[in-house]
Design a protein around this motif. Structure first.
Motif, PDB file in Angstrom:
ATOM      1  N   ARG A   1       0.833  -1.201   0.000  1.00  0.00           N
ATOM      2  CA  ARG A   1       0.000   0.000   0.000  1.00  0.00           C
ATOM      3  C   ARG A   1       0.864   1.245   0.000  1.00  0.00           C
ATOM      4  O   ARG A   1       1.943   1.263   0.597  1.00  0.00           O
ATOM      5  CB  ARG A   1      -0.898   0.026   1.223  1.00  0.00           C
ATOM      6  CG  ARG A   1      -2.102  -0.853   1.011  1.00  0.00           C
ATOM      7  CD  ARG A   1      -2.999  -0.906   2.182  1.00  0.00           C
ATOM      8  NE  ARG A   1      -4.154  -1.723   1.901  1.00  0.00           N
ATOM      9  CZ  ARG A   1      -4.121  -3.035   1.694  1.00  0.00           C
ATOM     10  NH1 ARG A   1      -2.983  -3.680   1.703  1.00  0.00           N
ATOM     11  NH2 ARG A   1      -5.223  -3.706   1.437  1.00  0.00           N
TER      12      ARG A   1
ATOM     13  N   ARG B   1      -4.855  18.779   3.027  1.00  0.00           N
ATOM     14  CA  ARG B   1      -3.973  18.496   1.874  1.00  0.00           C
ATOM     15  C   ARG B   1      -2.986  19.649   1.663  1.00  0.00           C
ATOM     16  O   ARG B   1      -2.513  19.876   0.550  1.00  0.00           O
ATOM     17  CB  ARG B   1      -4.814  18.276   0.607  1.00  0.00           C
ATOM     18  CG  ARG B   1      -5.553  16.937   0.587  1.00  0.00           C
ATOM     19  CD  ARG B   1      -6.160  16.690  -0.779  1.00  0.00           C
ATOM     20  NE  ARG B   1      -5.168  16.803  -1.832  1.00  0.00           N
ATOM     21  CZ  ARG B   1      -4.366  15.829  -2.236  1.00  0.00           C
ATOM     22  NH1 ARG B   1      -4.453  14.641  -1.701  1.00  0.00           N
ATOM     23  NH2 ARG B   1      -3.482  16.043  -3.188  1.00  0.00           N
TER      24      ARG B   1
ATOM     25  N   THR C   1      -6.119  11.616  11.179  1.00  0.00           N
ATOM     26  CA  THR C   1      -6.779  11.830   9.879  1.00  0.00           C
ATOM     27  C   THR C   1      -7.909  12.849  10.027  1.00  0.00           C
ATOM     28  O   THR C   1      -8.212  13.580   9.081  1.00  0.00           O
ATOM     29  CB  THR C   1      -7.334  10.501   9.340  1.00  0.00           C
ATOM     30  OG1 THR C   1      -8.028   9.818  10.389  1.00  0.00           O
ATOM     31  CG2 THR C   1      -6.216   9.614   8.835  1.00  0.00           C
TER      32      THR C   1
ATOM     33  N   PHE D   1      -0.605   5.805   5.366  1.00  0.00           N
ATOM     34  CA  PHE D   1      -1.957   5.307   5.621  1.00  0.00           C
ATOM     35  C   PHE D   1      -2.111   4.978   7.093  1.00  0.00           C
ATOM     36  O   PHE D   1      -1.126   4.788   7.816  1.00  0.00           O
ATOM     37  CB  PHE D   1      -2.307   4.119   4.723  1.00  0.00           C
ATOM     38  CG  PHE D   1      -1.581   2.836   5.020  1.00  0.00           C
ATOM     39  CD1 PHE D   1      -2.041   1.957   5.996  1.00  0.00           C
ATOM     40  CD2 PHE D   1      -0.442   2.485   4.299  1.00  0.00           C
ATOM     41  CE1 PHE D   1      -1.380   0.770   6.259  1.00  0.00           C
ATOM     42  CE2 PHE D   1       0.230   1.296   4.550  1.00  0.00           C
ATOM     43  CZ  PHE D   1      -0.243   0.435   5.544  1.00  0.00           C
TER      44      PHE D   1
ATOM     45  N   PRO E   1      -3.762  10.630   4.832  1.00  0.00           N
ATOM     46  CA  PRO E   1      -3.630   9.167   4.861  1.00  0.00           C
ATOM     47  C   PRO E   1      -4.980   8.469   4.680  1.00  0.00           C
ATOM     48  O   PRO E   1      -5.974   8.887   5.281  1.00  0.00           O
ATOM     49  CB  PRO E   1      -3.078   8.897   6.269  1.00  0.00           C
ATOM     50  CG  PRO E   1      -2.449  10.185   6.696  1.00  0.00           C
ATOM     51  CD  PRO E   1      -3.230  11.277   6.046  1.00  0.00           C
ATOM     52  N   LYS E   2      -4.990   7.441   3.832  1.00  0.00           N
ATOM     53  CA  LYS E   2      -6.195   6.613   3.715  1.00  0.00           C
ATOM     54  C   LYS E   2      -6.299   5.754   4.966  1.00  0.00           C
ATOM     55  O   LYS E   2      -5.286   5.482   5.615  1.00  0.00           O
ATOM     56  CB  LYS E   2      -6.084   5.681   2.512  1.00  0.00           C
ATOM     57  CG  LYS E   2      -6.305   6.370   1.203  1.00  0.00           C
ATOM     58  CD  LYS E   2      -6.488   5.316   0.116  1.00  0.00           C
ATOM     59  CE  LYS E   2      -6.709   6.014  -1.199  1.00  0.00           C
ATOM     60  NZ  LYS E   2      -6.053   5.366  -2.308  1.00  0.00           N
ATOM     61  N   THR E   3      -7.510   5.289   5.259  1.00  0.00           N
ATOM     62  CA  THR E   3      -7.699   4.434   6.438  1.00  0.00           C
ATOM     63  C   THR E   3      -8.050   3.028   5.990  1.00  0.00           C
ATOM     64  O   THR E   3      -8.910   2.846   5.120  1.00  0.00           O
ATOM     65  CB  THR E   3      -8.836   4.997   7.314  1.00  0.00           C
ATOM     66  OG1 THR E   3      -8.464   6.299   7.747  1.00  0.00           O
ATOM     67  CG2 THR E   3      -9.085   4.117   8.533  1.00  0.00           C
ATOM     68  N   TYR E   4      -7.370   2.028   6.547  1.00  0.00           N
ATOM     69  CA  TYR E   4      -7.707   0.622   6.307  1.00  0.00           C
ATOM     70  C   TYR E   4      -8.020  -0.028   7.645  1.00  0.00           C
ATOM     71  O   TYR E   4      -7.267   0.169   8.617  1.00  0.00           O
ATOM     72  CB  TYR E   4      -6.533  -0.122   5.656  1.00  0.00           C
ATOM     73  CG  TYR E   4      -6.126   0.460   4.322  1.00  0.00           C
ATOM     74  CD1 TYR E   4      -6.871   0.211   3.170  1.00  0.00           C
ATOM     75  CD2 TYR E   4      -5.009   1.294   4.220  1.00  0.00           C
ATOM     76  CE1 TYR E   4      -6.512   0.771   1.946  1.00  0.00           C
ATOM     77  CE2 TYR E   4      -4.641   1.848   2.998  1.00  0.00           C
ATOM     78  CZ  TYR E   4      -5.394   1.585   1.870  1.00  0.00           C
ATOM     79  OH  TYR E   4      -5.034   2.132   0.667  1.00  0.00           O
TER      80      TYR E   4
ATOM     81  N   PRO F   1      -0.955  14.120   0.513  1.00  0.00           N
ATOM     82  CA  PRO F   1      -2.248  13.449   0.701  1.00  0.00           C
ATOM     83  C   PRO F   1      -2.594  13.178   2.165  1.00  0.00           C
ATOM     84  O   PRO F   1      -1.709  12.988   2.995  1.00  0.00           O
ATOM     85  CB  PRO F   1      -2.056  12.118  -0.034  1.00  0.00           C
ATOM     86  CG  PRO F   1      -0.589  11.881  -0.041  1.00  0.00           C
ATOM     87  CD  PRO F   1       0.059  13.228  -0.062  1.00  0.00           C
TER      88      PRO F   1
ATOM     89  N   ASN G   1     -14.308   8.015  10.637  1.00  0.00           N
ATOM     90  CA  ASN G   1     -14.374   6.965   9.623  1.00  0.00           C
ATOM     91  C   ASN G   1     -15.699   6.201   9.766  1.00  0.00           C
ATOM     92  O   ASN G   1     -16.065   5.783  10.866  1.00  0.00           O
ATOM     93  CB  ASN G   1     -13.182   6.017   9.817  1.00  0.00           C
ATOM     94  CG  ASN G   1     -13.187   4.901   8.795  1.00  0.00           C
ATOM     95  OD1 ASN G   1     -13.879   3.915   8.966  1.00  0.00           O
ATOM     96  ND2 ASN G   1     -12.424   5.068   7.731  1.00  0.00           N
TER      97      ASN G   1
END
Ligand SMILES: Cc1ncc(COP(=O)(O)O)c(C=O)c1O
Length: 373
Positions: free
Chosen positions: A21, A361, A356, A25, A368-371, A366, A58
């Motif tokens: 990934r 930005r 997050t 993140f 961070p995306k969350t998983y 970016p 989220n």
């Protein structure tokens, strides 16, 4: 200053996610969120719990907590819409921000939200007009001394004004139902809640003397997570809180609480990559692809994170900074780490709360995306 000697605290699942990934993140351990919620409700079985959505909004985290039985605390129309989309009913939502805009008040009232905080005449007028019949509770100023992220100056009133405002609210089309306070976020002094409960009792008695019977005390959030130093456990804090409640309110009252950080902080690991290194004035500088503006905003207010490079080795002192062209973007002024190379991963622990959620930005970097895993 923190010293990191090994990366054994990084879950294998997160290391696996990091293999394919893009960074930065945020990896969230679902079981840990559930466990933290369960531990909390077991420690405070008499309290109604409302997760502070601002901490990490989220949608999947909201669903986990909704399924676990949590209520939610919100401040904005976007937070309200998120909860309604997740199927959370209005009677499981409260708003404890004493400063609400009118479109939000109207939308929340329309959605069946019945509990709102206030701390001024202006807010009484807005609530009476746009959320008539609501239960409203006063935000009391309390000491934030034990807190590493204080929330005191911007909100709240002292005891006498609190009592006057509650009495005045009863003259409008509103139900003055109780008192709220916040001991400050990341509060590491278990006695802080007890002192605030004692102060709340004074207001409770003042309004009772004027014929108004309050019903509810909202003890706010503030429950800490472990970043670098050890902290009192939820059980230790709950023991102190429950004891104070029993002393000050022996006949029992409705207890609300709105934790944020404690449910999601330790469940999150931020995974970043080293993008640069430099030596400046005898200091070793390390630059990551995540910084103050895209996730680690709380580091400028004094929150120190534990960081784990993927390689172990002899320790050196580092100043760790984010990727932007802004010199505020420094995450740690002194941390001991084994030397990483450009391209290596650095894992940042206990990063699930207020990361997050605060990120922008700025400078094109970016969020961070969350998983969830
Ligand atoms: C009104 C209110 N309630 C609850 C919280 C959550 O606090 P914590 O994350 O410290 O538990 C906050 C945090 O800012 C808040 O402002």
């Amino acid at each position: 200053m923190s010293t990191i000697t090994s990366n054994k605290n990084i879950p294998q699942h997160v290391k696996r996610l990091a293999q394919n990934r893009e960074t930065p993140f945020l990896a969230i351990n679902k079981n840990k969120v559930q466990r933290k919620f369960r531990q909390f409700t077991e420690a405070m079985p008499d309290a109604r719990v409302f997760y502070a959505v601002k901490t990490n909004s989220n949608k999947r985290i909201v669903n986990i907590l909704h399924d676990a039985g949590s209520g939610f605390e919100i401040s904005s129309k976007d937070e309200l819409d998120l909860l309604l989309n997740c199927g959370v009913p209005g009677n499981k939502i409260i708003s404890s921000n004493p400063l609400k805009n009118i479109p939000f008040i109207r939308a929340a009232h329309g959605a069946g939200v019945k509990y709102f905080a206030f701390d001024s005449e202006t807010e009484i007028a807005k609530l009476a007009e746009h959320a008539p019949g609501s239960n409203i509770y006063i935000r009391l100023t309390v000491s934030n001394e034990g807190s590493q992220w204080p929330l005191s100056r911007k909100f709240g009133v002292e005891t006498e004004i609190a009592a006057d405002l509650l009495i005045n609210a009863a003259r409008h089309n509103l139900i003055p139902c109780g008192i709220t306070f916040h001991v400050g976020s990341q509060c590491i002094d278990a006695n802080s809640w007890g002192n605030a409960i004692k102060k709340s009792r004074l207001v409770w008695e003042m309004v009772k003397a004027q014929g108004i019977e309050l019903k509810m005390l909202n003890i706010g959030g503030g429950f800490p997570v472990e970043y670098v130093d050890s902290i009192p456990s939820v059980n230790q804090i709950a023991t102190a809180v429950n004891k104070s409640l029993k002393t000050e309110f022996p006949n029992g009252i409705d207890i609300f609480t709105e934790p944020g950080r404690t449910f999601v902080g330790e469940a999150g690991t931020l995974v970043s990559t080293v993008i640069a290194k430099a030596k400046r004035n005898e200091e070793n500088w390390l630059y990551l692809d995540v910084g103050v503006f895209n996730g680690l905003m709380e580091s400028i207010g004094g929150i120190e994170y534990s960081m784990y490079p993927e390689k172990t080795g002899p320790l050196q002192k580092w100043v760790v900074a984010g990727p932007s062209c802004d010199s505020m973007d420094v995450i740690s002024n002194e941390i001991r780490l084994p030397e990483p190379e450009v391209g290596d991963k650095v894992y940042i622990a206990s990063a699930g709360a207020y990361t997050t959620a605060y990120a922008s930005r700025f400078n094109g970097f970016p969020i961070p995306k969350t998983y969830l895993y």
